[in-house]
Design an enzyme around this catalytic site. Sequence first.
Site, PDB file in Angstrom:
ATOM      1  CE  LYS A  77      -4.010   1.520   2.746  1.00  0.00           C
ATOM      2  NZ  LYS A  77      -4.770   1.227   3.982  1.00  0.00           N
ATOM      3  CB  SER A 152      -8.226   2.513   2.689  1.00  0.00           C
ATOM      4  OG  SER A 152      -7.426   2.138   3.772  1.00  0.00           O
ATOM      5  CB  SER A 176      -8.317  -0.285   5.631  1.00  0.00           C
ATOM      6  OG  SER A 176      -9.254   0.774   5.697  1.00  0.00           O
TER       7      SER A 176
END
Lengths: 457, 75
Positions: A77, A152, A176
């Site tokens: 990420k 996310s 997330s």
Amino acid sequence: MNALDMTMCEAVDAINAGRISSTELVQESLSAIARLDPNLNAVISVHEQHAMAEAARLDALPSDRRGRLHGVPLAHKDMFDRIGFVSTFGAKPIHHRTATTTAELLRRLEADGAIGVANLNMAEFAMGPTGHNDNFGRCMNPYGPDRISGGSSSGSGAAVAARLVFGALGSDTGGSIRLPAAACGVAGLKPTQGALDMSGVMPLSHSLDCPGPLARTSRDLARMMDVLSNDDYENDIATSIRGLIIGIPDNYYLDDLDPDVAAAYDVAVQTFRSLRCQIKTVAVPSQDMLPHYADVLWKSEAAAFHRPRLTPGARQLGEQVRSRLTQGLAASAVDYIDALKLRAVALEQMISGPFRQCDIMLVPAMPCVVPTAADASGNSGEQMRLILEAVSRFTRPFSFLGLPCLATPAGQDRNGMPIGIQLVGRPGAEALLLRVGHQFERTERHCLPAPPNSRAP
Amino acid sequence: MQVDPENMDSAPIASLADLAQAAFGYKPDQTMLVWFLREMTRTRSILDEARLAHPHLSDISVTEFARMLVNEAMA
């Protein structure tokens, strides 16, 4: 078998056995990214030169100097700093920065032989459970491009599911890691609050943030956790779970389930019976208010972090993000402090309640099937809040409680989309969760076919 | 003067906007101001209910949760 269809552990074994080199594996990964990511949008930046150089270096290492993740391509990420590389945080260009240090978790993975090949798509500043991003475009679900990838850590879920890489780091503040894992049909672990080092990781909420791994199997997660936490999770992963007590909640987590989710959950319960676990219904204290208490915490903390950007007209934030952050300005310091205290109250109720009666709780990851991106895309503050509440209804309470949770696939819905379950444990129960996840995944009925948009033929 | 966030037409907007500017550093428009007061009221009422339900909340330290996590993980 295609090289990228191996699990992470299998890939390490194959490299060490000389059946494939790290250079070849990294080339496969880079090739897959180039070929498939235009239809996924899971990747923000590719580090081809760095990755190939690392692969060559690792291929030259003698066997007695090889780490537990030797030669495997991973991606992360885009909020884990790597010195000399740009972190975008999924945000507008004004916020991108070249890192001056490397995140400790990234350092540990790569010190043990992993190779970071790319930075992955994410919700802007990690705020959003759907995978939408106005700056880099929506991340698409490999099982259905019109469906959300979850967020996310959207790119982390999608890239692992699509066999672009063998594993990824994500972060979980309200779901997330677990939501993209569930939506994309991979395994994801939100560790106990505070279990993993956050240095060099962009914060959303210091009270609730949990970095953690995503991979295709619990064994792969265990291998990553061994490296991330300098502990030993993989060694005992095949230990029998016979006699373990699996707790079925008596309220909240089984309310208003989509019929396909309810059916998958029932099958999961039967699977645990077949594994000779005891199934016990446990009384769960009221969970309805926990997400609201969590909101007071994370929105206040996120608003404080982003304070300079909140002035209207600054145009430094997407409108949805700015709207959610502004809510953080609405909580008084007294309310924030009492929300902190309520965590202790809620945790005590869970420990002395359901977790006195069971070893692990089993709950669905989401009450609904994976929604379409069109349905989940809401630009008004109120509409967005309703969507967020629905999708993250079963993940946010456990974030507030700080408990470790493992999301793993449990079948497919009527649209062919993955359905995920959560295994929830007491603080520090990561090893047990990974053992249970491993045994669960070994049963054939829960094996997902590779997604249509993946490296697999 | 009592301010009813559900009935902002009669509120002294100028003074509320001044208060907002003091708090946030900028003057929000009326829509934002109304929304903001509703949000503050909603948050406070949620926590007020929690404080009623847990009268000993004030006795709990803000560090108690972290301590519990560590102790449970070691148990």
